[in-house]
Design a protein around this motif. Structure first.
Motif, PDB file in Angstrom:
ATOM      1  N   PRO A  74     116.467  92.482  91.609  1.00 46.03           N
ATOM      2  CA  PRO A  74     117.903  92.354  91.402  1.00 46.03           C
ATOM      3  C   PRO A  74     118.278  92.696  89.962  1.00 46.03           C
ATOM      4  CG  PRO A  74     116.861  90.210  91.283  1.00 46.03           C
ATOM      5  CD  PRO A  74     115.770  91.176  91.623  1.00 46.03           C
ATOM      6  N   GLU A  75     119.580  92.753  89.717  1.00 46.39           N
ATOM      7  CA  GLU A  75     120.051  93.016  88.359  1.00 46.39           C
ATOM      8  C   GLU A  75     119.711  91.807  87.472  1.00 46.39           C
ATOM      9  OE1 GLU A  75     121.284  95.932  87.251  1.00 46.39           O
ATOM     10  OE2 GLU A  75     121.107  94.941  85.326  1.00 46.39           O
ATOM     11  N   ILE A  76     118.983  92.074  86.409  1.00 46.87           N
ATOM     12  CA  ILE A  76     118.624  90.995  85.467  1.00 46.87           C
ATOM     13  C   ILE A  76     119.071  91.493  84.089  1.00 46.87           C
ATOM     14  CG2 ILE A  76     116.678  89.733  84.412  1.00 46.87           C
ATOM     15  CD1 ILE A  76     115.199  90.064  87.106  1.00 46.87           C
ATOM     16  N   PRO A  77     120.030  90.801  83.455  1.00 42.52           N
ATOM     17  CA  PRO A  77     120.614  91.335  82.209  1.00 42.52           C
ATOM     18  C   PRO A  77     119.568  91.681  81.150  1.00 42.52           C
ATOM     19  CG  PRO A  77     121.849  89.431  82.974  1.00 42.52           C
ATOM     20  CD  PRO A  77     120.672  89.544  83.886  1.00 42.52           C
ATOM     21  N   GLY A  78     118.509  90.888  81.063  1.00 42.37           N
ATOM     22  CA  GLY A  78     117.480  91.151  80.051  1.00 42.37           C
ATOM     23  C   GLY A  78     116.814  92.504  80.247  1.00 42.37           C
ATOM     24  N   LEU A  79     116.720  92.955  81.489  1.00 35.78           N
ATOM     25  CA  LEU A  79     116.083  94.258  81.727  1.00 35.78           C
ATOM     26  C   LEU A  79     117.007  95.400  81.284  1.00 35.78           C
ATOM     27  CD1 LEU A  79     114.189  93.767  85.099  1.00 35.78           C
ATOM     28  CD2 LEU A  79     113.374  93.511  82.754  1.00 35.78           C
ATOM     29  N   ARG A  80     118.298  95.193  81.446  1.00 41.33           N
ATOM     30  CA  ARG A  80     119.272  96.177  80.937  1.00 41.33           C
ATOM     31  C   ARG A  80     119.098  96.280  79.413  1.00 41.33           C
ATOM     32  NH1 ARG A  80     120.562  99.633  84.092  1.00 41.33           N
ATOM     33  NH2 ARG A  80     120.854  98.226  85.818  1.00 41.33           N
ATOM     34  N   LYS A  81     118.906  95.112  78.767  1.00 44.16           N
ATOM     35  CA  LYS A  81     118.728  95.121  77.294  1.00 44.16           C
ATOM     36  C   LYS A  81     117.431  95.827  76.919  1.00 44.16           C
ATOM     37  CE  LYS A  81     121.448  91.055  76.201  1.00 44.16           C
ATOM     38  NZ  LYS A  81     121.338  89.620  76.402  1.00 44.16           N
ATOM     39  N   TRP A  82     116.381  95.576  77.714  1.00 43.25           N
ATOM     40  CA  TRP A  82     115.093  96.249  77.463  1.00 43.25           C
ATOM     41  C   TRP A  82     115.281  97.762  77.513  1.00 43.25           C
ATOM     42  CZ3 TRP A  82     112.694  99.203  81.445  1.00 43.25           C
ATOM     43  CH2 TRP A  82     111.514  99.829  81.038  1.00 43.25           C
TER      44      TRP A  82
END
Ligand SMILES: C[S@@+](CC[C@H](N)C(=O)[O-])C[C@H]1O[C@@H](n2cnc3c(N)ncnc32)[C@H](O)[C@@H]1O
Length: 277
Positions: A156-164
């Motif tokens: 699923p969408e995980i904000p921390g991965l977008r930041k990564w």
């Protein structure tokens, strides 16, 4: 020889990722071109050499010459070949831009010149492609495959991965590299002098979705984020803080723990046919 501007570095977590690689999972575009057991192959930026050794096993009467600037990683690659009992291979410390320092590498000397996940780490990928073309026999091929980090997806969408993702792109770009080069390898090949009709461009995707796959991929990225060269570059360039990196590692752990988790990594790949001049 040092690899000071190599964003991933050679931390154990990085090598664990590279050592998983085989021809089947990382060079599928090359398989139809392994048409003779006598082929002579050059593997540029071979890392720990698992793809190179697999290639050597597929050309038992041929030969693989594999180079990488990191002495430590070349030592690992030699050990891997010895453990597999593969002897039609030579690993040498070397740089794609400095062939004069190596013996046994000649202009038009190879049937296949291969590079996997290397051009994205170079400040001059065009120069590298030109060198690869120069070293290939007429009738041979240059085979290149690289990831396209902006085309990585997860659920699923995980904000921390977008930041990564944003941080990774910035870190690579801050040292003059293109982490999205997978989508334009054919364009680099065109610029290097290949005709469009001689370039086969395709893509293949790594998918990490089963519990074992998620554990492996997310686990190693969590570790890479906290311990590898990537961390040092992010801190050194002031792109993020230790807390940012810890939050990113935690996000990878979260994805690992999600039964419905999915991560896919798109790779662009080209086969470029070298013709008679
Ligand atoms: C992401 S790793 C890929 C390793 C291997 N091809 C694989 O897929 O498992 C990139 C490799 O390129 C090497 N490299 C970096 N700069 C290089 C250069 N100028 N010439 C040759 N290799 C280089 C690095 O040392 C590193 O081992």
């Amino acid at each position: 020889m040092a690899t000071k501007n190599y964003l991933h570095g050679h931390h154990a977590s990085v090598l664990r990722s590279h050592s998983w690689r085989t021809v089947q999972n990382s060079a599928p575009h090359l398989i139809p071109h392994l048409t003779s057991p006598t082929l002579k192959i050059l593997d540029v930026g071979c890392g720990p050499g698992t793809i190179s050794v697999d290639l050597a096993q597929r050309v038992p009467q041929g030969f693989v010459y594999a180079i990488d600037p990191s002495e430590a990683v070349i030592e690992k690659a030699r050990q891997h070949a010895a453990e597999k009992g593969v002897s039609n291979i030579r690993f040498e410390v070397g740089d794609i831009f400095n062939w004069e320092a190596l013996d046994g590498v000649e202009e038009k000397g190879f049937d296949i010149v291969h590079a996997h996940q290397v051009l994205q780490h170079l400040q001059d990928p065009l120069g590298a492609m030109k060198e690869m073309k120069r070293l290939t026999k007429p009738g041979g091929i240059v085979a290149v495959r690289d990831a396209d980090y902006s085309a990585f997806t997860w659920y699923p969408e995980i904000p921390g991965l977008r930041k990564w993702s944003a941080l990774y792109l910035k870190a690579a770009q801050s040292i003059g590299c293109d982490p999205n080069i997978g989508r334009r390898l054919h364009a680099v090949a065109l610029e290097a002098g290949f005709d469009r009709k001689d370039i086969e461009a395709s893509a293949a995707v790594w998918v990490f979705s089963t519990p074992e796959e998620r554990k492996w991929w997310c686990g190693l990225w969590a570790e890479r984020t906290l311990q590898s060269e990537f961390k040092h570059k992010v801190l050194e360039k002031g792109l993020g803080t230790v807390e940012d990196l810890e939050a990113i590692a935690e996000s990878f752990r979260e994805l690992e723990g999600r039964e419905d988790g999915w991560f896919s990594a798109m790779n662009g790949q080209v086969i470029c046919h070298v013709r008679d001049p």
